[in-house]
Design an enzyme around this catalytic site. Structure first.
Site, short mmCIF file in Angstrom:
data_model
loop_
_atom_site.label_atom_id
_atom_site.label_comp_id
_atom_site.label_asym_id
_atom_site.label_seq_id
_atom_site.Cartn_x
_atom_site.Cartn_y
_atom_site.Cartn_z
N HIS A 1 0.82 -1.22 0.00
CA HIS A 1 0.00 0.00 0.00
C HIS A 1 0.86 1.26 0.00
O HIS A 1 1.29 1.73 1.05
CB HIS A 1 -0.89 -0.03 1.25
CG HIS A 1 -1.98 0.99 1.25
ND1 HIS A 1 -3.20 0.74 1.84
CD2 HIS A 1 -2.06 2.25 0.76
CE1 HIS A 1 -3.98 1.80 1.70
NE2 HIS A 1 -3.29 2.75 1.06
N LEU B 1 2.24 6.84 -4.98
CA LEU B 1 3.44 7.36 -5.64
C LEU B 1 3.20 8.69 -6.37
O LEU B 1 4.15 9.30 -6.86
CB LEU B 1 4.01 6.31 -6.60
CG LEU B 1 4.56 5.04 -5.90
CD1 LEU B 1 5.09 4.05 -6.93
CD2 LEU B 1 5.64 5.37 -4.88
N ARG B 2 1.98 9.11 -6.50
CA ARG B 2 1.62 10.47 -7.00
C ARG B 2 1.90 10.70 -8.48
O ARG B 2 1.66 11.80 -8.98
CB ARG B 2 2.32 11.57 -6.19
CG ARG B 2 2.15 11.47 -4.68
CD ARG B 2 0.72 11.40 -4.24
NE ARG B 2 0.59 11.52 -2.78
CZ ARG B 2 -0.51 11.15 -2.12
NH1 ARG B 2 -1.55 10.64 -2.76
NH2 ARG B 2 -0.57 11.29 -0.82
N ASN C 1 -4.97 6.23 -7.01
CA ASN C 1 -5.54 7.58 -6.93
C ASN C 1 -4.55 8.65 -7.38
O ASN C 1 -4.25 9.61 -6.66
CB ASN C 1 -6.05 7.88 -5.51
CG ASN C 1 -4.97 7.84 -4.45
OD1 ASN C 1 -3.93 7.20 -4.63
ND2 ASN C 1 -5.18 8.54 -3.36
N ASP D 1 -9.09 3.05 -2.96
CA ASP D 1 -8.47 3.53 -1.72
C ASP D 1 -8.41 5.05 -1.69
O ASP D 1 -8.06 5.70 -2.66
CB ASP D 1 -7.05 2.98 -1.60
CG ASP D 1 -6.37 3.46 -0.33
OD1 ASP D 1 -6.87 3.14 0.75
OD2 ASP D 1 -5.36 4.17 -0.43
N HIS E 1 -10.79 0.63 1.58
CA HIS E 1 -10.52 1.63 2.62
C HIS E 1 -11.85 1.77 3.37
O HIS E 1 -12.76 2.43 2.89
CB HIS E 1 -10.11 2.93 1.91
CG HIS E 1 -9.81 4.06 2.83
ND1 HIS E 1 -8.85 5.00 2.55
CD2 HIS E 1 -10.33 4.43 4.03
CE1 HIS E 1 -8.78 5.88 3.53
NE2 HIS E 1 -9.67 5.57 4.43
N HIS F 1 -5.19 -0.75 5.84
CA HIS F 1 -4.89 0.00 7.08
C HIS F 1 -5.97 -0.07 8.16
O HIS F 1 -6.57 0.93 8.53
CB HIS F 1 -4.56 1.46 6.78
CG HIS F 1 -5.40 2.11 5.71
ND1 HIS F 1 -6.77 2.07 5.70
CD2 HIS F 1 -5.03 2.80 4.60
CE1 HIS F 1 -7.21 2.71 4.64
NE2 HIS F 1 -6.19 3.16 3.95
N ASP G 1 1.09 2.57 3.78
CA ASP G 1 0.21 3.66 3.35
C ASP G 1 1.03 4.94 3.15
O ASP G 1 0.59 6.04 3.50
CB ASP G 1 -0.94 3.89 4.35
CG ASP G 1 -2.04 4.77 3.74
OD1 ASP G 1 -2.02 5.01 2.51
OD2 ASP G 1 -2.91 5.24 4.51
ZN LIG Z 1 -3.90 4.61 1.04
#
Ligand SMILES: [Zn+2]
Length: 444
Positions: free
Chosen positions: A63, A66-67, A97, A155, A182, A235, A308
């Protein structure tokens, strides 16, 4: 190319190996075999002296964020992968995301190509559950799987509709993909910025009740029974969610879960000085929930440790607590924080390897990973359980600096990450040590 990781203490739960004095031979990027240290080895092998060190199948972080694409100012695939190997992770799984969301084979392929260009950790993309993670229309899971995703998730955006979650589970099951949720029922957690409890009252901040996570965790377990899907809860931070997972496992359902280090290390009391590095979702919880997480880590209810890792730009985290984004970095501190639990006697080294390698590989069906069987990928994490160090975020390989753990004293660290037989990271202090120790090793 051949590498001999010599005289280490080898732990590989997938083969029931937990013993010292072993040599591990890697050849052409794969595991060639495990031998006793007095057995002969190929003369042309490069020797890595692992005397006094723990040698494990490469750690896999299920999890991370990395943007890239879209928010490269926070993190890139290359900078995230550099932080990963420095933290001991040979593989990381990238949440979808990004901007655009990874809901198509084109984005999936882009992530894989960028990771190959960086040439550090393996990066396994996770595809979106719904298009744009909008929660309205299922994403093309089959096409993304063909392009290389290992699981699906929205997520960061909890799936509000139970009917949508049911259909997603049925659809994902057709492609044998694990669904990661999530858990955070949106109407209960709306506008919350921290755990709802004594500290949210004192600080005057809007809380997210534990019940928001627990309602969704119970729902997902019920739907896992209905659909027989493989469901992984991300998480997990509450006692009730863990109880739901424990019950699901007793019923034989295909349900698993992960825990993030900040959730067992800190409580909601850490928010008391409004430090935005204590703002994450799910939030830091109260002592009772932390106790439940430690129990789950000990008794096997928790399957995996995942970071995370959620990098943000310093300017964004410099906002007021209410306004700042959720999330902290985690790739370089997770192993040190996990060793704290080993030293406290919460679990042993074998369980550490199971939580960080064996189980993540199994849950995402990562072929030939999380094991040191002959023929498996030559991904190896080498650790020093007694190495004492202080985490200094200024030296982080991540682009981001958002962590509550800078300055924390640690005992236990990854000293090398080997990916497909190649040393992707070597701790600077161990370069000298191993070079000197090599003199003691002569091929027979
Ligand atoms: Zn996350």
């Amino acid at each position: 190319m051949k590498t001999l990781i010599a005289n280490g203490y080898l732990i590989d739960p997938s083969q029931g190996i937990n013993t010292g004095g072993k040599n591990l031979l890697l050849e052409k990027g794969r595991v060639a075999g495990v031998f006793n240290r007095d057995e002969p080895w190929p003369e042309d092998a490069e020797v890595f002296d692992a005397t006094g060190l723990l040698v494990a199948p490469g750690f896999i972080d299920m999890h991370v964020h990395l943007r890239e694409p879209g928010q490269e100012y926070k993190e890139t695939i290359a900078s995230g992968a550099a932080a990963a190997v420095a933290g001991g992770w040979t593989s990381i799984c990238a949440m979808p995301n990004t901007d655009p969301v990874n809901d198509s084979p084109a984005v999936t392929r882009f992530v894989i190509e960028q990771a190959q260009r960086a040439g550090l950790a393996n990066v396994f993309p996770i595809g979106a559950l719904t298009k744009g993670s909008g929660g309205r229309e299922l994403a093309e899971m089959g096409e993304m799987k063909a392009a290389g995703i290992v699981a699906v998730s929205d997520d960061g955006k909890p799936v509000g509709s139970s009917e949508m979650m049911r259909r997603a589970m049925e659809y994902a099951t057709g492609f044998d993909l694990t669904i990661i949720d999530h858990c955070q029922e949106p109407s209960l957690s709306k506008n919350g910025v921290m755990h709802e409890g004594r500290w949210s009252l004192i600080l005057g901040l809007k809380g997210m009740p534990a019940a928001a996570e627990e309602v969704d965790a119970v729902r997902d377990c019920v739907l896992a029974k209905l659909t027989n899907a493989r469901v992984h809860l991300a998480h997990v931070s509450t006692r009730g969610a863990l109880d739901a997972v424990r019950r699901a496992k007793e019923l034989g359902l295909r349900v698993s879960c992960e825990v993030a280090p900040h959730h067992w290390t800190l409580t909601d009391e850490a928010v008391s000085d409004y430090d935005t590095n204590t703002k994450m979702s799910p939030p830091l919880r109260s002592r009772d929930h932390v106790g439940a997480l430690l129990e789950g880590l000990r008794d096997g209810t928790v399957d995996a440790i995942a970071t995370d890792h959620a990098p943000h730009h310093a300017d964004e985290k410099a906002l007021e607590f209410d306004q700042a984004p959720f999330g902290i970095t985690g790739l370089e501190t997770a192993v040190g924080l996990a060793f704290e639990l080993v030293h406290q006697g919460v679990f042993d080294l074998e369980r550490l390897v199971e939580l960080c390698s064996t189980n993540p590989a199994r849950i995402f069906s990562l072929a030939d990973r999380g094991t040191l069987r002959p023929g498996a990928w030559g991904d190896v994490t080498i650790l020093d359980p007694d190495y004492e160090w202080i985490f200094d975020v200024a030296r982080s390989k991540s682009k981001s600096r958002n962590t509550p753990f800078s300055g924390r004293k640690m005992k236990g660290a990854a000293v090398a990450a080997i990916v497909a037989g190649r040393v992707a990271y070597l701790h600077p202090e161990f370069t000298r040590t191993t070079a000197a120790r090599h003199q003691n090793y002569q091929p027979k």
